[in-house]
Design a protein around this motif. Sequence first.
Motif, PDB file in Angstrom:
ATOM      1  N   MET A  52     -11.773   7.030  20.980  1.00 55.22           N
ATOM      2  CA  MET A  52     -12.614   6.098  21.737  1.00 55.22           C
ATOM      3  C   MET A  52     -12.340   4.655  21.310  1.00 55.22           C
ATOM      4  O   MET A  52     -12.273   3.750  22.154  1.00 55.22           O
ATOM      5  CB  MET A  52     -14.091   6.430  21.538  1.00 55.22           C
ATOM      6  CG  MET A  52     -14.529   7.761  22.116  1.00 55.22           C
ATOM      7  SD  MET A  52     -16.335   8.000  22.056  1.00 55.22           S
ATOM      8  CE  MET A  52     -16.839   6.951  23.440  1.00 55.22           C
ATOM      9  N   ARG A  53     -12.178   4.431  20.024  1.00 55.07           N
ATOM     10  CA  ARG A  53     -11.918   3.070  19.538  1.00 55.07           C
ATOM     11  C   ARG A  53     -10.567   2.564  20.029  1.00 55.07           C
ATOM     12  O   ARG A  53     -10.390   1.368  20.255  1.00 55.07           O
ATOM     13  CB  ARG A  53     -11.985   3.020  18.012  1.00 55.07           C
ATOM     14  CG  ARG A  53     -13.343   3.339  17.445  1.00 55.07           C
ATOM     15  CD  ARG A  53     -13.463   3.005  15.987  1.00 55.07           C
ATOM     16  NE  ARG A  53     -13.937   1.641  15.801  1.00 55.07           N
ATOM     17  CZ  ARG A  53     -14.570   1.205  14.716  1.00 55.07           C
ATOM     18  NH1 ARG A  53     -14.794   2.031  13.719  1.00 55.07           N
ATOM     19  NH2 ARG A  53     -14.970  -0.036  14.618  1.00 55.07           N
ATOM     20  N   ARG A  55      -9.322   3.420  22.916  1.00 52.48           N
ATOM     21  CA  ARG A  55      -9.426   3.265  24.370  1.00 52.48           C
ATOM     22  C   ARG A  55     -10.341   2.113  24.778  1.00 52.48           C
ATOM     23  O   ARG A  55     -10.078   1.408  25.757  1.00 52.48           O
ATOM     24  CB  ARG A  55      -9.941   4.577  24.985  1.00 52.48           C
ATOM     25  CG  ARG A  55      -9.990   4.570  26.501  1.00 52.48           C
ATOM     26  CD  ARG A  55     -10.575   5.875  27.025  1.00 52.48           C
ATOM     27  NE  ARG A  55     -10.581   5.913  28.472  1.00 52.48           N
ATOM     28  CZ  ARG A  55      -9.703   6.589  29.209  1.00 52.48           C
ATOM     29  NH1 ARG A  55      -8.753   7.292  28.615  1.00 52.48           N
ATOM     30  NH2 ARG A  55      -9.770   6.565  30.526  1.00 52.48           N
ATOM     31  N   TYR A  56     -11.424   1.926  24.028  1.00 55.03           N
ATOM     32  CA  TYR A  56     -12.440   0.934  24.398  1.00 55.03           C
ATOM     33  C   TYR A  56     -12.568  -0.147  23.329  1.00 55.03           C
ATOM     34  O   TYR A  56     -12.227   0.062  22.170  1.00 55.03           O
ATOM     35  CB  TYR A  56     -13.811   1.609  24.580  1.00 55.03           C
ATOM     36  CG  TYR A  56     -13.821   2.746  25.562  1.00 55.03           C
ATOM     37  CD1 TYR A  56     -13.792   2.519  26.937  1.00 55.03           C
ATOM     38  CD2 TYR A  56     -13.862   4.073  25.126  1.00 55.03           C
ATOM     39  CE1 TYR A  56     -13.800   3.564  27.838  1.00 55.03           C
ATOM     40  CE2 TYR A  56     -13.880   5.131  26.023  1.00 55.03           C
ATOM     41  CZ  TYR A  56     -13.840   4.872  27.379  1.00 55.03           C
ATOM     42  OH  TYR A  56     -13.841   5.911  28.263  1.00 55.03           O
ATOM     43  N   GLU A  57     -13.121  -1.266  23.741  1.00 55.25           N
ATOM     44  CA  GLU A  57     -13.419  -2.344  22.796  1.00 55.25           C
ATOM     45  C   GLU A  57     -14.838  -2.144  22.274  1.00 55.25           C
ATOM     46  O   GLU A  57     -15.821  -2.381  22.987  1.00 55.25           O
ATOM     47  CB  GLU A  57     -13.285  -3.702  23.479  1.00 55.25           C
ATOM     48  CG  GLU A  57     -13.504  -4.874  22.549  1.00 55.25           C
ATOM     49  CD  GLU A  57     -13.310  -6.212  23.240  1.00 55.25           C
ATOM     50  OE1 GLU A  57     -13.665  -7.251  22.628  1.00 55.25           O
ATOM     51  OE2 GLU A  57     -12.816  -6.227  24.379  1.00 55.25           O
ATOM     52  N   ASP A 114     -21.374   2.322  22.448  1.00 59.20           N
ATOM     53  CA  ASP A 114     -19.923   2.427  22.241  1.00 59.20           C
ATOM     54  C   ASP A 114     -19.461   3.874  22.342  1.00 59.20           C
ATOM     55  O   ASP A 114     -18.365   4.166  22.840  1.00 59.20           O
ATOM     56  CB  ASP A 114     -19.536   1.877  20.864  1.00 59.20           C
ATOM     57  CG  ASP A 114     -19.582   0.350  20.795  1.00 59.20           C
ATOM     58  OD1 ASP A 114     -19.463  -0.302  21.851  1.00 59.20           O
ATOM     59  OD2 ASP A 114     -19.734  -0.175  19.673  1.00 59.20           O
ATOM     60  N   HIS A 116     -20.901   6.289  24.041  1.00 59.99           N
ATOM     61  CA  HIS A 116     -21.367   6.920  25.282  1.00 59.99           C
ATOM     62  C   HIS A 116     -22.575   7.819  25.068  1.00 59.99           C
ATOM     63  O   HIS A 116     -22.809   8.749  25.856  1.00 59.99           O
ATOM     64  CB  HIS A 116     -20.246   7.726  25.951  1.00 59.99           C
ATOM     65  CG  HIS A 116     -19.062   6.917  26.365  1.00 59.99           C
ATOM     66  ND1 HIS A 116     -17.909   7.476  26.901  1.00 59.99           N
ATOM     67  CD2 HIS A 116     -18.830   5.575  26.321  1.00 59.99           C
ATOM     68  CE1 HIS A 116     -17.033   6.516  27.166  1.00 59.99           C
ATOM     69  NE2 HIS A 116     -17.558   5.360  26.815  1.00 59.99           N
ATOM     70  N   GLU A 172     -23.115  -0.024  31.565  1.00 60.64           N
ATOM     71  CA  GLU A 172     -21.674  -0.024  31.342  1.00 60.64           C
ATOM     72  C   GLU A 172     -21.238   1.189  30.517  1.00 60.64           C
ATOM     73  O   GLU A 172     -20.153   1.742  30.745  1.00 60.64           O
ATOM     74  CB  GLU A 172     -21.240  -1.325  30.681  1.00 60.64           C
ATOM     75  CG  GLU A 172     -21.334  -2.530  31.622  1.00 60.64           C
ATOM     76  CD  GLU A 172     -20.910  -3.839  30.990  1.00 60.64           C
ATOM     77  OE1 GLU A 172     -20.589  -4.779  31.744  1.00 60.64           O
ATOM     78  OE2 GLU A 172     -20.928  -3.934  29.738  1.00 60.64           O
ATOM     79  N   ALA A 176     -18.635   3.913  31.930  1.00 63.37           N
ATOM     80  CA  ALA A 176     -17.431   4.261  31.165  1.00 63.37           C
ATOM     81  C   ALA A 176     -17.373   5.758  30.914  1.00 63.37           C
ATOM     82  O   ALA A 176     -16.303   6.383  31.011  1.00 63.37           O
ATOM     83  CB  ALA A 176     -17.410   3.494  29.847  1.00 63.37           C
ATOM     84  N   SER A 177     -18.522   6.357  30.602  1.00 60.17           N
ATOM     85  CA  SER A 177     -18.562   7.799  30.355  1.00 60.17           C
ATOM     86  C   SER A 177     -18.228   8.572  31.627  1.00 60.17           C
ATOM     87  O   SER A 177     -17.456   9.535  31.601  1.00 60.17           O
ATOM     88  CB  SER A 177     -19.941   8.195  29.827  1.00 60.17           C
ATOM     89  OG  SER A 177     -19.976   9.545  29.440  1.00 60.17           O
TER      90      SER A 177
END
Length: 223
Positions: A52-53, A55-57, A114, A116, A172, A176-177
């Motif tokens: 996840m880290r 893939r996402y900020e 972060d 989800h 958000e 994202a989830s």
Amino acid sequence: MDEKTAELRDLFVETTGEETVTESQSTPRGSISADCDDDAVDERLADLIAAMRDRYEFVSSLSPADLLRIVRGFFDPDAAGADAESWSDAADAALADSLSADADAETVFHARMDLHLVAESDREAPVRYERLRRAVLAASDDSGCAIDGSLAAALDTDPDAETVSRYRRVVEADLASRGVNHRFRDGFSDLLTDADLSSRLAADARRDGLEEATEDIETDVSL
């Protein structure tokens, strides 16, 4: 086999998808699987968090170990005195006290987003949650200020900036989830769900379905 017995058997096969009544031989997916001890679970949870880290900020600056504690705590009602259905700021605060970092409830909230890990209470708003989701989607290609303005207008309550920011984080995180079919949240849940409980619920569901299907049929026959 007489007509009633045959009819019951057909209903059983249709309801359960099984030709015979046998004990399931599949490997359980939950945390108490024989070949999946706590260390192995933590390793797989850490892998999901790392993915996840990548893939996402992340907004949160908590360590991987503390993020893992939050994931475990979210799915363990005993850890924070709540589950996903009854989550609250108090649960965030309880988790914050268990972390190695100096953290508060807001820190845990941002980490949950972060990861989800959106709770039902996070979606509670003075207007329908779907209205907030549409407001964010409508302004998603604009600047952060535009998104906040769209959300504030949707809330109809002249909210303060902190309230708007919180709802934006929730929406958000949900979006994202949904964008990955809840892959990460479901992955956490699969690893931390009690396999025996899952099996019992499945068995109950199959039994209830069979009983409902056969409610009006004589049951004094043997399969």
